[in-house]
Scaffold this motif. Structure first.
Motif, PDB file in Angstrom:
ATOM      1  N   THR A 115       0.836  -1.203   0.000  1.00 17.05           N
ATOM      2  CA  THR A 115       0.000   0.000   0.000  1.00 17.05           C
ATOM      3  C   THR A 115       0.868   1.249   0.000  1.00 17.05           C
ATOM      4  OG1 THR A 115      -1.813  -1.125   1.142  1.00 17.05           O
ATOM      5  CG2 THR A 115      -1.754   1.276   1.297  1.00 17.05           C
ATOM      6  N   HIS A 116       1.922   1.209   0.810  1.00 14.14           N
ATOM      7  CA  HIS A 116       2.840   2.355   0.918  1.00 14.14           C
ATOM      8  C   HIS A 116       3.605   2.585  -0.392  1.00 14.14           C
ATOM      9  CE1 HIS A 116       5.673   5.170   2.695  1.00 14.14           C
ATOM     10  NE2 HIS A 116       6.668   4.422   2.245  1.00 14.14           N
ATOM     11  N   ILE A 117       4.060   1.481  -1.011  1.00 12.77           N
ATOM     12  CA  ILE A 117       4.849   1.592  -2.242  1.00 12.77           C
ATOM     13  C   ILE A 117       3.955   1.896  -3.444  1.00 12.77           C
ATOM     14  CG2 ILE A 117       6.335   0.304  -3.847  1.00 12.77           C
ATOM     15  CD1 ILE A 117       7.388  -1.268  -1.465  1.00 12.77           C
ATOM     16  N   GLY A 118       2.726   1.385  -3.394  1.00 11.09           N
ATOM     17  CA  GLY A 118       1.814   1.549  -4.522  1.00 11.09           C
ATOM     18  C   GLY A 118       1.957   0.447  -5.547  1.00 11.09           C
ATOM     19  N   ILE A 119       1.994  -0.801  -5.083  1.00  8.80           N
ATOM     20  CA  ILE A 119       2.148  -1.954  -5.970  1.00  8.80           C
ATOM     21  C   ILE A 119       1.147  -3.026  -5.563  1.00  8.80           C
ATOM     22  CG2 ILE A 119       3.933  -3.072  -4.552  1.00  8.80           C
ATOM     23  CD1 ILE A 119       5.299  -3.942  -7.164  1.00  8.80           C
ATOM     24  N   LYS A 120       0.717  -3.873  -6.500  1.00  8.85           N
ATOM     25  CA  LYS A 120      -0.245  -4.923  -6.196  1.00  8.85           C
ATOM     26  C   LYS A 120       0.400  -6.038  -5.369  1.00  8.85           C
ATOM     27  CE  LYS A 120      -2.953  -4.271 -10.444  1.00  8.85           C
ATOM     28  NZ  LYS A 120      -3.348  -4.913 -11.731  1.00  8.85           N
ATOM     29  N   TYR A 121      -0.418  -6.627  -4.509  1.00  2.73           N
ATOM     30  CA  TYR A 121       0.023  -7.767  -3.700  1.00  2.73           C
ATOM     31  C   TYR A 121      -0.945  -8.927  -3.939  1.00  2.73           C
ATOM     32  CZ  TYR A 121       0.960 -10.635   0.485  1.00  2.73           C
ATOM     33  OH  TYR A 121       1.240 -11.669   1.350  1.00  2.73           O
ATOM     34  N   VAL A 122      -0.429  -9.999  -4.524  1.00  2.00           N
ATOM     35  CA  VAL A 122      -1.227 -11.182  -4.835  1.00  2.00           C
ATOM     36  C   VAL A 122      -0.808 -12.305  -3.893  1.00  2.00           C
ATOM     37  CG1 VAL A 122      -1.865 -12.876  -6.595  1.00  2.00           C
ATOM     38  CG2 VAL A 122      -1.377 -10.497  -7.259  1.00  2.00           C
ATOM     39  N   SER A 123      -1.778 -12.936  -3.243  1.00  4.12           N
ATOM     40  CA  SER A 123      -1.471 -14.061  -2.345  1.00  4.12           C
ATOM     41  C   SER A 123      -2.448 -15.188  -2.589  1.00  4.12           C
ATOM     42  CB  SER A 123      -1.508 -13.619  -0.882  1.00  4.12           C
ATOM     43  OG  SER A 123      -2.777 -13.087  -0.548  1.00  4.12           O
ATOM     44  N   TRP A 124      -1.972 -16.408  -2.389  1.00  8.11           N
ATOM     45  CA  TRP A 124      -2.785 -17.611  -2.556  1.00  8.11           C
ATOM     46  C   TRP A 124      -2.699 -18.383  -1.256  1.00  8.11           C
ATOM     47  CZ3 TRP A 124      -1.719 -21.910  -6.783  1.00  8.11           C
ATOM     48  CH2 TRP A 124      -2.871 -22.710  -6.939  1.00  8.11           C
ATOM     49  N   VAL A 125      -3.784 -18.456  -0.513  1.00 10.78           N
ATOM     50  CA  VAL A 125      -3.781 -19.074   0.813  1.00 10.78           C
ATOM     51  C   VAL A 125      -4.045 -20.568   0.652  1.00 10.78           C
ATOM     52  CG1 VAL A 125      -4.794 -19.067   3.129  1.00 10.78           C
ATOM     53  CG2 VAL A 125      -4.589 -16.925   1.842  1.00 10.78           C
ATOM     54  N   LEU A 126      -2.968 -21.357   0.736  1.00 11.38           N
ATOM     55  CA  LEU A 126      -3.071 -22.801   0.552  1.00 11.38           C
ATOM     56  C   LEU A 126      -2.962 -23.568   1.860  1.00 11.38           C
ATOM     57  CD1 LEU A 126      -0.936 -23.378  -2.693  1.00 11.38           C
ATOM     58  CD2 LEU A 126      -3.395 -23.008  -2.471  1.00 11.38           C
ATOM     59  N   SER A 127      -2.620 -22.888   2.940  1.00 15.40           N
ATOM     60  CA  SER A 127      -2.428 -23.576   4.222  1.00 15.40           C
ATOM     61  C   SER A 127      -3.744 -23.914   4.905  1.00 15.40           C
ATOM     62  CB  SER A 127      -1.595 -22.707   5.164  1.00 15.40           C
ATOM     63  OG  SER A 127      -2.317 -21.528   5.504  1.00 15.40           O
ATOM     64  N   GLY A 128      -4.835 -23.248   4.493  1.00 19.98           N
ATOM     65  CA  GLY A 128      -6.108 -23.446   5.170  1.00 19.98           C
ATOM     66  C   GLY A 128      -6.212 -22.702   6.484  1.00 19.98           C
ATOM     67  N   LEU A 129      -5.242 -21.841   6.767  1.00 17.31           N
ATOM     68  CA  LEU A 129      -5.252 -21.022   7.991  1.00 17.31           C
ATOM     69  C   LEU A 129      -5.600 -19.591   7.584  1.00 17.31           C
ATOM     70  CD1 LEU A 129      -2.058 -22.422   9.738  1.00 17.31           C
ATOM     71  CD2 LEU A 129      -4.446 -23.029  10.181  1.00 17.31           C
ATOM     72  N   TYR A 130      -6.676 -19.074   8.149  1.00 13.81           N
ATOM     73  CA  TYR A 130      -7.221 -17.807   7.663  1.00 13.81           C
ATOM     74  C   TYR A 130      -7.129 -16.665   8.675  1.00 13.81           C
ATOM     75  CZ  TYR A 130      -9.252 -21.073   4.320  1.00 13.81           C
ATOM     76  OH  TYR A 130      -9.416 -22.056   3.370  1.00 13.81           O
ATOM     77  N   GLU A 131      -6.423 -16.855   9.781  1.00 17.37           N
ATOM     78  CA  GLU A 131      -6.465 -15.833  10.828  1.00 17.37           C
ATOM     79  C   GLU A 131      -5.911 -14.491  10.361  1.00 17.37           C
ATOM     80  OE1 GLU A 131      -2.721 -16.502  13.749  1.00 17.37           O
ATOM     81  OE2 GLU A 131      -4.171 -18.138  13.708  1.00 17.37           O
ATOM     82  N   ASN A 132      -4.955 -14.482   9.436  1.00 20.26           N
ATOM     83  CA  ASN A 132      -4.421 -13.204   8.953  1.00 20.26           C
ATOM     84  C   ASN A 132      -5.441 -12.405   8.146  1.00 20.26           C
ATOM     85  OD1 ASN A 132      -1.959 -13.495  10.173  1.00 20.26           O
ATOM     86  ND2 ASN A 132      -0.843 -14.083   8.331  1.00 20.26           N
ATOM     87  N   LEU A 133      -6.475 -13.090   7.628  1.00 17.66           N
ATOM     88  CA  LEU A 133      -7.498 -12.383   6.861  1.00 17.66           C
ATOM     89  C   LEU A 133      -8.472 -11.617   7.754  1.00 17.66           C
ATOM     90  CD1 LEU A 133      -8.363 -14.889   3.995  1.00 17.66           C
ATOM     91  CD2 LEU A 133      -6.738 -13.018   4.008  1.00 17.66           C
ATOM     92  N   TYR A 134      -8.366 -11.812   9.063  1.00 18.98           N
ATOM     93  CA  TYR A 134      -9.152 -11.023  10.004  1.00 18.98           C
ATOM     94  C   TYR A 134      -8.454  -9.711  10.337  1.00 18.98           C
ATOM     95  CZ  TYR A 134     -12.094 -15.130  10.838  1.00 18.98           C
ATOM     96  OH  TYR A 134     -12.950 -16.203  10.688  1.00 18.98           O
ATOM     97  N   SER A 135      -7.288  -9.482   9.756  1.00 21.38           N
ATOM     98  CA  SER A 135      -6.573  -8.222   9.929  1.00 21.38           C
ATOM     99  C   SER A 135      -7.284  -7.111   9.156  1.00 21.38           C
ATOM    100  CB  SER A 135      -5.134  -8.362   9.412  1.00 21.38           C
ATOM    101  OG  SER A 135      -4.530  -7.105   9.230  1.00 21.38           O
ATOM    102  N   ALA A 136      -7.204  -5.899   9.683  1.00 24.40           N
ATOM    103  CA  ALA A 136      -7.800  -4.745   8.998  1.00 24.40           C
ATOM    104  C   ALA A 136      -7.161  -4.516   7.633  1.00 24.40           C
ATOM    105  CB  ALA A 136      -7.665  -3.497   9.866  1.00 24.40           C
TER     106      ALA A 136
END
Length: 362
Positions: A78-99
């Motif tokens: 966000t600070h740099i102004g570049i896209k961030y693509v992630s693929w969640v394959l671990s089945g652990l979703y707790e980081n997606l509860y982040s703001a």
């Protein structure tokens, strides 16, 4: 041609994904990162942060990519102004509860369609659906060594780790045992997250305090379901299902825990070490029947191991998952079962019927 800054963590899927990008004509710049968001966050104040900034400035990638989602990387993008693509394959979703999950730079892919719907309902529209993939598998001439095989963890560390050694109240232990037995009978409904009473949550918090970042909005029921309960149900379910299936024939068990069961005086488990990668593929190809028992963290998604079995041309006997029916034809491409009894009787039927089994093992 896309240029990607690939942030390489410790995921066992890195090789497969990197190969896929390259075969698609992408140019990869790679940077190794620590295993956890906390370690990455600490690293950004030193050498890792400098390397990342330098890689973006000099390499000029079109976007950053990682397996699993890291809030601090999203903040940096966000600070740099570049896209961030992630693929969640671990089945652990707790980081997606982040703001940070709702940051505009994010393009987050999940392999579980039910979880995509869940996060959309929470207003996180940066999440999209992308199921697991497998590399093209080379077929080998069939030379069966095993009648029935299972490859996967039995989670023996549950009895030794933080939750296994915790001093829970007897009422908490009794509740969790009962709920585990009940959850085993139902797919698609999370009892722990919906009906667990407050006294159980309070005891879990007291004995095993949560480890979440300050901006994380994950509720405690979801946290303990993901960190503990789903794994507990999976461990029990795998053991019970395999005991039932062993009535149909000898099971070669490639796992981190040994099982024993005698049928008519004959031992029906042959125990081997847990295998992955090419070794697991060899087991699949050498097995008449490959059993898959899905981790309960998967709500509706197709597990990677099941797709590996299909990719190797193996006969797949699996528990029920809704998304299989979206991509495959049951009883033509694979066999799905809804309980232990059905899995055992199905294995007993197909084991001697080679011609019928071979038609399904495409």
């Amino acid at each position: 041609m896309k240029k990607i800054l690939y942030l390489e963590n410790t995921s066992r899927y890195n090789g497969m994904v990197e190969k896929g990008f390259r075969e698609s004509g992408c140019e990869l710049l790679t940077l190794k990162i620590p295993a956890t968001d906390e370690e990455i966050l600490q690293g950004f104040t030193g050498e890792l942060g400098e390397k990342l900034q330098e890689s973006v400035e000099n390499g000029k990638p079109d976007f950053l990519f990682s397996l699993d989602y890291y809030p601090c990387i999203s903040e940096l993008c966000t600070h740099i102004g570049i896209k961030y693509v992630s693929w969640v394959l671990s089945g652990l979703y707790e980081n997606l509860y982040s703001a940070t999950a709702s940051n505009d730079c994010n393009h987050i892919f999940l392999y579980d369609l039910e979880m995509v719907t869940f996060f959309h309902e929470r207003g996180i529209n940066q999440v999209s659906y992308l199921p697991f993939g497998v590399e093209g598998k080379k077929r080998r001439s069939r030379s069966y060594k095993y009648d029935i095989s299972f490859v996967g963890s039995m989670y023996p560390e549950l009895s030794k780790g933080e939750f296994g050694t915790a001093d829970f109240k007897d009422s908490t232990r009794g509740y969790l045992e009962g709920l585990t037995a009940m959850q085993r009978q139902v797919y698609g409904y999370d009892f722990f997250g919906r009906v667990t009473p407050e006294y159980v949550i309070e005891d879990l918090i007291k004995c095993c305090p949560p480890k979440l970042q300050r901006d994380n909005t994950m509720n405690m029921r979801a946290y303990y379901a993901e960190r503990y309960f789903h794994e507990r149900v999976t461990a029990v379910e795998r053991e019970v299902n395999l005991y039932f299936v062993s009535m149909a024939g000898i099971i070669d068990l490639f796992s981190d825990k040994e099982l024993k069961r005698k049928v008519n005086g004959e031992e029906h488990f042959r125990n081997h070490k847990l295998v992955t990668g090419n070794e697991a593929d060899d087991v699949i190809r050498a097995s008449k029947i490959n059993v898959n028992i899905t981790h309960r963290k998967n709500r509706s998604g197709m597990p990677q191991h099941a797709l590996e079995i299909l990719g190797c041309g193996g006969f797949l006997l699996t528990d029920y998952r809704e998304e299989f029916a979206n991509w495959f034809v049951p009883e033509q491409d694979l066999i799905m079962c809804e309980n232990s009894f059905e899995m055992a009787s199905t294995a007993a039927y197909y084991l001697p019927h080679d011609e019928r089994r071979e038609k399904i093992a495409i």
